[in-house]
Design a protein around this motif. Structure first.
Motif, PDB file in Angstrom:
ATOM      1  N   LYS A  99      98.665  65.294  33.491  1.00 25.66           N
ATOM      2  CA  LYS A  99      98.957  65.778  34.759  1.00 25.66           C
ATOM      3  C   LYS A  99      97.656  66.669  35.321  1.00 25.66           C
ATOM      4  O   LYS A  99      97.323  66.642  36.420  1.00 25.66           O
ATOM      5  CB  LYS A  99     100.417  66.370  34.993  1.00 25.66           C
ATOM      6  CG  LYS A  99     101.701  65.436  35.224  1.00 25.66           C
ATOM      7  CD  LYS A  99     102.723  66.176  35.322  1.00 25.66           C
ATOM      8  CE  LYS A  99     103.853  65.211  35.144  1.00 25.66           C
ATOM      9  NZ  LYS A  99     105.175  65.963  35.106  1.00 25.66           N
ATOM     10  N   MET A 100      97.432  67.441  34.444  1.00 25.60           N
ATOM     11  CA  MET A 100      96.650  68.593  34.771  1.00 25.60           C
ATOM     12  C   MET A 100      95.164  67.842  34.906  1.00 25.60           C
ATOM     13  O   MET A 100      94.268  68.146  35.795  1.00 25.60           O
ATOM     14  CB  MET A 100      96.227  69.482  33.482  1.00 25.60           C
ATOM     15  CG  MET A 100      95.368  70.556  33.557  1.00 25.60           C
ATOM     16  SD  MET A 100      96.130  71.722  35.012  1.00 25.60           S
ATOM     17  CE  MET A 100      97.502  72.527  34.030  1.00 25.60           C
ATOM     18  N   VAL A 101      94.906  66.796  34.145  1.00 26.56           N
ATOM     19  CA  VAL A 101      93.529  65.950  34.217  1.00 26.56           C
ATOM     20  C   VAL A 101      93.481  65.179  35.506  1.00 26.56           C
ATOM     21  O   VAL A 101      92.609  65.394  36.326  1.00 26.56           O
ATOM     22  CB  VAL A 101      93.408  65.295  33.044  1.00 26.56           C
ATOM     23  CG1 VAL A 101      92.164  64.153  33.234  1.00 26.56           C
ATOM     24  CG2 VAL A 101      92.997  65.852  31.839  1.00 26.56           C
ATOM     25  N   THR A 102      94.700  64.752  35.994  1.00 26.13           N
ATOM     26  CA  THR A 102      94.818  64.258  37.187  1.00 26.13           C
ATOM     27  C   THR A 102      94.611  65.235  38.428  1.00 26.13           C
ATOM     28  O   THR A 102      93.713  64.832  39.355  1.00 26.13           O
ATOM     29  CB  THR A 102      96.163  63.438  37.505  1.00 26.13           C
ATOM     30  OG1 THR A 102      96.350  62.663  36.388  1.00 26.13           O
ATOM     31  CG2 THR A 102      96.291  62.838  38.524  1.00 26.13           C
ATOM     32  N   ARG A 103      95.310  66.098  38.417  1.00 25.65           N
ATOM     33  CA  ARG A 103      95.023  67.247  39.198  1.00 25.65           C
ATOM     34  C   ARG A 103      93.499  67.708  39.150  1.00 25.65           C
ATOM     35  O   ARG A 103      92.969  68.061  40.295  1.00 25.65           O
ATOM     36  CB  ARG A 103      95.809  68.623  38.812  1.00 25.65           C
ATOM     37  CG  ARG A 103      95.661  69.790  40.199  1.00 25.65           C
ATOM     38  CD  ARG A 103      96.732  70.355  39.642  1.00 25.65           C
ATOM     39  NE  ARG A 103      96.678  71.848  40.630  1.00 25.65           N
ATOM     40  CZ  ARG A 103      96.609  73.162  40.380  1.00 25.65           C
ATOM     41  NH1 ARG A 103      97.530  73.392  39.056  1.00 25.65           N
ATOM     42  NH2 ARG A 103      96.608  74.009  40.995  1.00 25.65           N
ATOM     43  N   MET A 104      92.820  67.924  38.184  1.00 25.03           N
ATOM     44  CA  MET A 104      91.575  68.188  38.204  1.00 25.03           C
ATOM     45  C   MET A 104      90.658  67.139  38.719  1.00 25.03           C
ATOM     46  O   MET A 104      89.636  67.446  39.400  1.00 25.03           O
ATOM     47  CB  MET A 104      91.178  68.570  36.531  1.00 25.03           C
ATOM     48  CG  MET A 104      91.743  69.812  36.205  1.00 25.03           C
ATOM     49  SD  MET A 104      91.038  70.110  34.285  1.00 25.03           S
ATOM     50  CE  MET A 104      90.379  68.548  33.726  1.00 25.03           C
TER      51      MET A 104
END
Length: 186
Positions: free
Chosen positions: A113-118
């Motif tokens: 999820k963090m990578v998607t947000r980034m």
């Protein structure tokens, strides 16, 4: 505007967009404690929102913990309240003198999820840079229309703006790649 002025304006604005992206990446939780996590948190301090680092010292006694020691012990409650209301998802532990924040390790799902947000933040930064390119190209077209610049100067200026865009997009991609690697490995 001269060609150099247009290029300088574009470069300054692209640099700002890139720096904004870098600052947003710094504030993301990666499973490792870093004082930069608290950069975006504002505390009500005498009626005005103030960054935590201006009213407290922030240290990392170990890789999984942040320690916040306010300059004035009366500010503990306000700092704690600001952390609880932030989107960090961390529970502050107040012992009356300092606030301790335990940084839990991230699960695989949270990492994705963090990578998607980034990736979304990176795309927003790229779009900002492209909008700056568009503005620069408009300035070159206008200068040529106003007869303050030749067609060749306009075309070479537009080419330089495109090269600037490629440079800054590469910087954004590089920052995204490094942060993604850091999150997926930690």
């Amino acid at each position: 505007m001269t060609s150099d002025e247009i290029l300088m304006d574009c470069e300054e604005r692209m640099e700002k967009a890139t720096n904004h992206f870098r600052d947003e990446l710094r504030g993301l939780r990666t499973g490792r404690a870093t004082p930069a996590l608290l950069d975006n948190i504002r505390v009500e301090y005498y009626g005005s929102p103030t960054p935590v680092k201006q009213i407290a010292t922030i240290s990392t006694p170990d890789p999984q913990q942040l320690m916040i020691k306010p300059f004035n012990a009366e500010d503990l409650k306000e700092i704690e309240k600001a952390i609880r209301s932030s989107d960090l998802g961390l529970a502050p532990n107040n012992d009356g003198k300092v606030i301790r924040l335990k940084i839990p390790p991230m699960s695989g799902d949270q990492r994705k999820k963090m990578v998607t947000r980034m990736s979304k933040l990176a795309e927003d930064a790229r779009v900002s840079c492209r909008n700056i390119r568009r503005d620069g190209n408009k300035h070159f077209d206008q200068a040529e229309k106003d007869k303050t610049m030749t067609e060749d100067d306009r075309d070479s200026g537009k080419e330089e703006v495109q090269n600037l865009l490629k440079t800054y997009e590469a910087k954004i991609d590089d920052m995204l790649e490094k942060k993604t690697k850091e999150i997926m490995e930690s």
